[in-house]
Scaffold this motif. Structure first.
Motif, mmCIF file in Angstrom:
data_model
loop_
_atom_site.group_PDB
_atom_site.id
_atom_site.type_symbol
_atom_site.label_atom_id
_atom_site.label_comp_id
_atom_site.label_asym_id
_atom_site.label_seq_id
_atom_site.Cartn_x
_atom_site.Cartn_y
_atom_site.Cartn_z
ATOM 1 N N ASN A 198 -0.523 85.725 -32.761
ATOM 2 C CA ASN A 198 -1.402 85.618 -31.593
ATOM 3 C C ASN A 198 -2.169 86.915 -31.361
ATOM 4 O O ASN A 198 -3.361 86.893 -31.023
ATOM 5 C CB ASN A 198 -0.580 85.277 -30.345
ATOM 6 C CG ASN A 198 -0.106 83.841 -30.344
ATOM 7 O OD1 ASN A 198 -0.630 82.998 -31.074
ATOM 8 N ND2 ASN A 198 0.887 83.544 -29.518
ATOM 9 N N ARG B 207 -3.868 77.851 -27.559
ATOM 10 C CA ARG B 207 -2.817 77.175 -28.334
ATOM 11 C C ARG B 207 -2.109 76.113 -27.499
ATOM 12 O O ARG B 207 -1.750 75.049 -28.015
ATOM 13 C CB ARG B 207 -1.828 78.197 -28.887
ATOM 14 C CG ARG B 207 -2.450 79.116 -29.933
ATOM 15 C CD ARG B 207 -1.419 79.885 -30.712
ATOM 16 N NE ARG B 207 -0.563 79.005 -31.522
ATOM 17 C CZ ARG B 207 0.244 79.439 -32.468
ATOM 18 N NH1 ARG B 207 0.323 80.728 -32.739
ATOM 19 N NH2 ARG B 207 0.997 78.603 -33.151
ATOM 20 N N VAL C 123 -4.851 88.330 -25.691
ATOM 21 C CA VAL C 123 -3.730 87.572 -26.244
ATOM 22 C C VAL C 123 -3.411 86.371 -25.357
ATOM 23 O O VAL C 123 -3.111 85.282 -25.846
ATOM 24 C CB VAL C 123 -2.480 88.474 -26.395
ATOM 25 C CG1 VAL C 123 -1.270 87.643 -26.817
ATOM 26 C CG2 VAL C 123 -2.732 89.580 -27.403
ATOM 27 N N VAL D 196 -5.617 83.557 -26.181
ATOM 28 C CA VAL D 196 -5.175 82.869 -27.400
ATOM 29 C C VAL D 196 -4.041 81.904 -27.073
ATOM 30 O O VAL D 196 -4.029 80.755 -27.532
ATOM 31 C CB VAL D 196 -4.708 83.886 -28.465
ATOM 32 C CG1 VAL D 196 -4.135 83.160 -29.678
ATOM 33 C CG2 VAL D 196 -5.859 84.783 -28.889
ATOM 34 N N MET D 197 -3.098 82.367 -26.284
ATOM 35 C CA MET D 197 -1.961 81.519 -25.926
ATOM 36 C C MET D 197 -2.416 80.297 -25.130
ATOM 37 O O MET D 197 -1.890 79.190 -25.301
ATOM 38 C CB MET D 197 -0.941 82.332 -25.119
ATOM 39 C CG MET D 197 -0.300 83.465 -25.934
ATOM 40 S SD MET D 197 0.749 84.563 -24.961
ATOM 41 C CE MET D 197 2.063 83.435 -24.496
#
Length: 336
Positions: free
Chosen positions: A286, A304, A297, A300-301
């Motif tokens: 990540n 996802r 980050v 990104v999480m």
């Protein structure tokens, strides 16, 4: 991450807390001498997927495995396969032969009982070797085919059934061996060495039981999930035509793949989400994805989580297969 250990814990603390971790880190290809590095830093330096490492570590600590489904989602299957192969090599090429050498030193080979003990041990070691060879030559190639998007003719359950009872057989054989040594071998001048060999047998028994339990639960659940996803993907391709042929004919693109609409109630993936999937398939963490895309980050999480919600795919291996099938990434760019 749920579990006792986390990525910011010093690796030395993890080992000091449980000596069994010494065996485990070697099977991941991690060597000693990591100083004060954290788990995340040590894994990165050794090119080991830290989520898989931590999942296996916490699996060994969590006896009830209440979060098994959550653990499965964090597994990188190529990393777990490497761990299992290295474990097999450790048992068959190092640990079991070392105990045999110690047993031979500890018993009087002129004694019939001693000869029977060694014979019993050799039969046990051969049984372990057969079991692990079967997994190396039948189970692991099955998983490798799934990771490449191919569905073997035999199901995972069938392959396991053909080797049914091997784990329980290993356990029973070792129990009998311990009982023979404890109950029937007379004490002599090598009593201390024999006790030391017996302690090694107890330790390898615990190690093998943990290894077998991991294979029967966490690994098996990962494989079944992967197999189901590949089967569903192949069904879609059979019903809608080969993806590569459609792309070459210009009739459809990966962005228009019914796989997206099949699993997504919220519409197709955004371009950012497709890029995240591509980078996941390349094996990036990540943090590395965030650096590559110039985003946080946490962003990104969030991507996802949205991807998992839309596609109902949580494991990195499943996203990798999705990316290959839908033309988001070329198979040669995938980290296997």
């Amino acid at each position: 991450m749920t579990g006792r250990y986390h990525e910011n814990d010093p690796m030395s603390d993890v080992i000091s807390d449980d000596y069994r971790m010494l065996q485990m880190i070697c099977r991941f290809g991690i060597t000693l001498g990591f100083g004060d590095q954290t788990v995340a830093e040590t894994c990165k330096a050794a090119n080991v997927d830290r989520a898989t490492f931590l999942t296996v570590v916490n699996f060994l600590q969590d006896t009830n495995h209440a979060h098994i489904n959550e653990m499965v989602e964090r597994i990188d299957m190529p990393t777990l396969l490497l761990y299992l192969r290295n474990s097999h090599t450790y048992f068959t090429d190092y640990r079991l032969p070392a105990i045999r050498r110690k047993l031979i030193q500890a018993v009087d080979m002129r004694s019939q009982i001693a000869m029977l003990i060694i014979k019993f041990y050799d039969e046990y070691a051969a049984e372990v070797g057969r079991h692990m060879k079967y997994e190396n030559t039948r189970v692991h190639p099955h998983v490798e085919a799934l990771l490449q998007g191919r569905l073997p003719q035999e199901h995972f359950s069938t392959i396991v059934e053909q080797n049914e009872g091997s784990h329980s057989g290993i356990e029973k054989s070792l129990t009998e061996l311990k009982n023979i040594i404890i109950k029937y071998y007379p004490s002599d001048q090598h009593a201390a060495l024999l006790s030391d060999a017996l302690m090694d047998i107890y330790m390898v028994e615990e190690d093998l039981l943990n290894h077998c339990h991991l294979e029967d639960t966490l690994f098996a659940q990962c494989v079944r999930q992967l197999e189901q996803y590949v089967a569903e993907s192949r069904e879609w391709r059979t019903e809608n035509g080969d993806m590569n042929d459609m792309q070459q004919g210009g009739e459809a693109s990966s962005a228009q793949s019914p796989l997206s609409t099949l699993h997504s109630a919220d519409g197709l993936l955004s371009e950012r989400e497709r890029e995240v999937i591509r980078l996941v398939a390349m094996g990036l963490s990540n943090k590395e994805i965030a650096e590559r895309m110039f985003i946080a980050v946490n962003t990104v999480m969030t991507h996802r989580r949205n991807i998992s919600r839309k596609l109902d795919i949580h494991a990195a291996a499943g996203l990798t297969i999705y990316a290959i099938v839908n033309g988001i990434i070329n198979v040669e760019d995938v980290k296997l």
